[in-house]
Scaffold this active site. Sequence first.
Site, PDB file in Angstrom:
ATOM      1  CB  SER A 140      -0.910   0.018   1.228  1.00  0.00           C
ATOM      2  OG  SER A 140      -1.566   1.264   1.340  1.00  0.00           O
ATOM      3  CG  ASN A 176      -3.694   5.514 -11.642  1.00  0.00           C
ATOM      4  OD1 ASN A 176      -4.353   6.408 -12.172  1.00  0.00           O
ATOM      5  ND2 ASN A 176      -4.196   4.299 -11.442  1.00  0.00           N
ATOM      6  CB  SER A 196      -8.630  15.447  -9.881  1.00  0.00           C
ATOM      7  OG  SER A 196     -10.014  15.559 -10.160  1.00  0.00           O
ATOM      8  CE1 TYR A 248      -9.850  11.493  -6.442  1.00  0.00           C
ATOM      9  CE2 TYR A 248     -10.738  13.538  -7.351  1.00  0.00           C
ATOM     10  CZ  TYR A 248     -10.107  12.325  -7.527  1.00  0.00           C
ATOM     11  OH  TYR A 248      -9.715  11.946  -8.792  1.00  0.00           O
ATOM     12  CB  ALA A 260      -5.835  14.329  -1.844  1.00  0.00           C
ATOM     13  CE  LYS A 261      -6.424  12.682  -7.325  1.00  0.00           C
ATOM     14  NZ  LYS A 261      -5.322  11.696  -7.511  1.00  0.00           N
ATOM     15  CB  ALA A 267     -11.021   7.458 -17.824  1.00  0.00           C
ATOM     16  NE  ARG A 282     -12.008  -0.386  -8.802  1.00  0.00           N
ATOM     17  CZ  ARG A 282     -11.515  -0.679  -7.605  1.00  0.00           C
ATOM     18  NH1 ARG A 282     -12.201  -1.454  -6.780  1.00  0.00           N
ATOM     19  NH2 ARG A 282     -10.339  -0.216  -7.204  1.00  0.00           N
TER      20      ARG A 282
END
Length: 303
Positions: free
Chosen positions: A74, A101, A153, A166, A169-170, A198, A201
């Site tokens: 991890s 990624n 992102s 998220y 973090a980006k 894209a 999931r």
Amino acid sequence: MEEMRFDGRVAVITGAGRGLGRAYALLLAARGAAVIVNDPGVSMQGEGTDAGPAQAVVDEIRAAGGKAVASTASVATPEGGQAIIDAAVGAFGRIDILIHNAGIVRRGAIADLSPADFETVLDVHLRGAFHVMRAAFPHMIAANYGRIILTGSINGLYGNAGVVNYSVAKSGMIGLCNVAALEGAPHNIRSNIILPGAVTRMAEGLDTSAYPPMEPEQVAPAVGYLAHEDCAISGEMLVAMAGRVARAYVMESQGVYRPDWSIEQIAADMDAIRATDDALLFPPVPDGHLAHLRHSFAMARDG
């Protein structure tokens, strides 16, 4: 046009068992790279483990005549990041390309999101990027070569409701990338960010029925360019989404100078302060930080 290949290069790709990471791994391997396919096989919330996804990609690469090794460590811990890079050096003797990624999603509004869900997402995305980069950087310095691609992102640039962890973090990835580009420049190490789009999931639960084709394979060539020895940029961000490739960047207005300000003067001059005519671009490499200071100091000097 001559094919851009990766013969003799070793690439570590985190989150490579599915989706975007899998597409990157298959492309680089098909072009001659030896690949460490890293993926612990967790759910999109970061739970559980499954060695199957990473091994399946390795098997696919080997069946096509390529070289690959699976890693299920991890990125969320320093020890895991080190183990991933050690796997590359142990199997192939070097690390030339690092593509971070790996990612998970835990949704929640600011008023509702638990501290644990905030920290867990940062552990994988942002701290994970540092963990693998920290382990890889000494090897790249010693080899006087490296290509680093971090995954940002548009959420990190523009925000998005319900995913503050998220988005944060980006956003943090930008600073990490820029420092790596600056510190890597004397050692032929280039660091850039891909802002991919894209349907994978990570889009579970979203209505994508009106989206155009958005396949991971449409993003992979931009990542392949950033990973190549001929990559001519560093400290930059490329958007790759639905067939569009573009550059994203930070700019500043010219600004307004006064030797001293009052609150009222700020209010009165806000339109001029915010005006984007003749906006300024300070590329991180070679000296965006200093260029920013020089511009500000010049306004003060020339007043």
